[in-house]
Write an enzyme that holds these catalytic residues in place. Structure first.
Site, PDB file in Angstrom:
ATOM      1  N   ARG A  55       0.477  -1.036  -0.109  1.00 58.33           N
ATOM      2  CA  ARG A  55      -0.197   0.232   0.309  1.00 58.33           C
ATOM      3  C   ARG A  55       0.768   0.879  -0.146  1.00 58.33           C
ATOM      4  NH1 ARG A  55      -2.944   3.503   2.957  1.00 58.33           N
ATOM      5  NH2 ARG A  55      -5.080   4.120   2.090  1.00 58.33           N
ATOM      6  N   GLU A  77      -4.330 -18.179   6.128  1.00 60.42           N
ATOM      7  CA  GLU A  77      -6.040 -17.755   4.556  1.00 60.42           C
ATOM      8  C   GLU A  77      -5.782 -16.096   4.862  1.00 60.42           C
ATOM      9  OE1 GLU A  77     -10.393 -19.355   5.048  1.00 60.42           O
ATOM     10  OE2 GLU A  77     -10.032 -17.622   6.575  1.00 60.42           O
ATOM     11  N   ALA A 135     -19.749  -9.234   6.748  1.00 58.99           N
ATOM     12  CA  ALA A 135     -19.331 -10.133   8.067  1.00 58.99           C
ATOM     13  C   ALA A 135     -18.926  -9.876   9.367  1.00 58.99           C
ATOM     14  CB  ALA A 135     -17.737 -10.491   7.022  1.00 58.99           C
TER      15      ALA A 135
END
Lengths: 210, 210, 210, 210
Positions: free
Chosen positions: D28, D142, D154
């Site tokens: 980033r 993950e 979520a």
């Protein structure tokens, strides 16, 4: 100001942001370790970049020697919440500290009174004392409190404003407003569910006689 | 106390350590950005581990419900300096803050009055207010200020104590004392050079008529 | 190079320093969690400041477009050990990784062959791959491994060099050398004790038939 | 496993999370310093808590000695994007590294194929090598890639699931689905605007003959 003067000028702001970030993150940890619901979901912070300070000073006609007194968001803290109701709990937590480690200068409720652009957030402007080698310095800082949906929308709007240099075309502006409404509906829907959760939990506890 | 109670009990201490570390590190940055000599070389901090708290409580006969009031080093900050003289400058910086963001409870000068073991360090015991979700909590914290040589010696002694469970054999104890003396001589030698630096700089400035 | 070019140029170096710091700190945690003695006492890291890069490039006659290939310490990691023997254990840990997450370019043992100034440290120059948005970049980094006493002395020497701009007066240089000898004796004394510890522990284990 | 065994078991996972967080955050920074648009908005990471590992092992019938091989999300990284399109750019960035500092095991596109619950996210399961004192260890991790709206939804669903212990009442489930649809519409609206931005920018550049 020269590069080094800016570096020195910004040191207490950097310190304030680091301290405040740790202070609010720690509140979250406290709720978690007590297995209680935390109104704080996550916390970020930043010191405004010199180029942005200069741009804003120019736009708002603030002379360079008045920046410390008049620019309120050089030190910025952002607190994200899951539900709209949590915002007001966080405001309450900040008010509790008023006169202790910080002083509240004023509050602005852009949640109940959203801006024309669609922007929603609760702002608390504070004075925060920082101890330096030359003694105490009191700086201004802005705390923004928002739901994740408000933050999502604001982040996108900010990047559009950055790209369009504040003059977003009307059509896109309209679409942004519609997006703000969707974000608002999302928050409403979520708050609705929140009520149900609390009710459901109460029902459950009564039924099982806990 | 159960594991979770300890976790909760230690949260304000962890917060205090994080805040104090940032506060003293920031002082160092200030000196650097002003191109001035910093009496602070580096800063570390730690919260005492539960097993060590229990061990110390047993050794000093502190009941569990008196730990917060009577154990002074659950939150520990260590400030390292290059020269012995810097220690007293740092103490001065802390005294400046007394009654502001911290309160000095007492000071112990193991630099001028070293322990029998050879240990040298300046200790400042403070009260430090931490804002929690349930209001303000005031905790005790210990700030240790030392030269790098003092720290070097203390670190080695600590690890020997850990290995020998506080009962270091006499012969090794004697060698440790000799090492402490070498560390002391090293500090003396360095302070000596420090004086010369200042003198040399003065000479230079006079000669060049600055 | 312009300010922004430097910023971009230094990004992989900053990333490498952050990654390597975490990697060596984590090794320390591993030993601790196994209740084993850690040869690593603590780890620091820094990216060389632009002004220091320029100074060094000038001094060593390195053209700006060769800096990445020829300046080995833009990314610097420092690993501190308690005992001289630990240095070689750490070197061993680094050699184990050769060809895995890093490549050793060369090593320099200023511990066995100290510099004229009195400087002692073990240097390992490595190539370290960093993944960027434009693909993999391999940068040079210098790992310095030292005891706390070596570090103490080197820190003081560095600050004197900084003040005197590399030309420390002869008398002070002599005193620095004496200080280096004291630091050396301190390390010797400590290593001596280390042997005794191991012997004492063996004796104890034999006696108690563990 | 005992508490200390868990601590030791989780060390390479903690190390992996720290390393991966730094690696993606640094990407980033690179985009920002080149003044280019970054598909990565922010990055978080966490190691699954022991209690959650045990719960999941029980639910999925994974024996304790198979956890390292079969539980894929003990180390978890979450990358947040502004636009749905950015998700696929980030996946591309990860694929570029395949065989370098990580290995892709498999991918799951819950963005194009959302779960029944309304859950949307892109998952990349990777193998990641961690260097330990005993040599290299390869762990599973993950990486979840989502828009801010997907993440918002979520997060709320996760906290409801936590409260209801996986059995959310049907009515609330329905409302959650509607909220997921609103979040989906919000993302659509935003993507729509994104296209317009690019078109508007092109028009502008053509008109002004840049």
């Amino acid at each position: 100001m020269l590069v080094n003067d800016w570096k020195e000028f910004l040191i207490p702001y950097e310190q304030a942001v680091e301290e405040l970030k740790i202070k609010f993150k720690s509140m979250r940890k406290q709720y978690r370790s007590k297995k209680e619901y935390s109104p704080i979901e996550f916390v970020t912070g930043r010191v405004k970049e010199v180029s942005s300070i200069l741009e804003k000073a120019k736009k708002l006609d603030i002379p360079l020697n008045k920046i410390a007194e008049e620019m309120e968001d050089i030190a910025g803290i952002r607190i994200m919440c899951q539900f709209v109701e949590d915002i007001y709990k966080v405001v309450q937590l900040i008010r509790q500290r008023d006169g202790k480690d910080l002083k509240i200068v004023y509050e602005k409720d852009y949640v109940k009174n959203k801006k024309d652009s669609g922007y929603r957030s609760y702002h608390v402007i504070i004075k925060y004392p920082v101890q330096t080698a030359d003694g105490e310095v009191e700086i201004l800082a802005e705390i923004q409190i928002r739901t994740l949906a408000m933050n999502f929308w604001a982040t996108v709007e900010h990047s559009l404003n950055y790209k369009y240099k504040q003059s977003i075309p009307t059509e896109i502006k309209e679409r942004l407003k519609r997006a703000a409404e969707l974000a608002f509906l999302l928050d409403e829907e979520m708050s609705e569910i929140k009520e149900e959760i609390i009710e459901a939990q109460k029902m459950f506890e009564e039924k099982s006689g806990i």
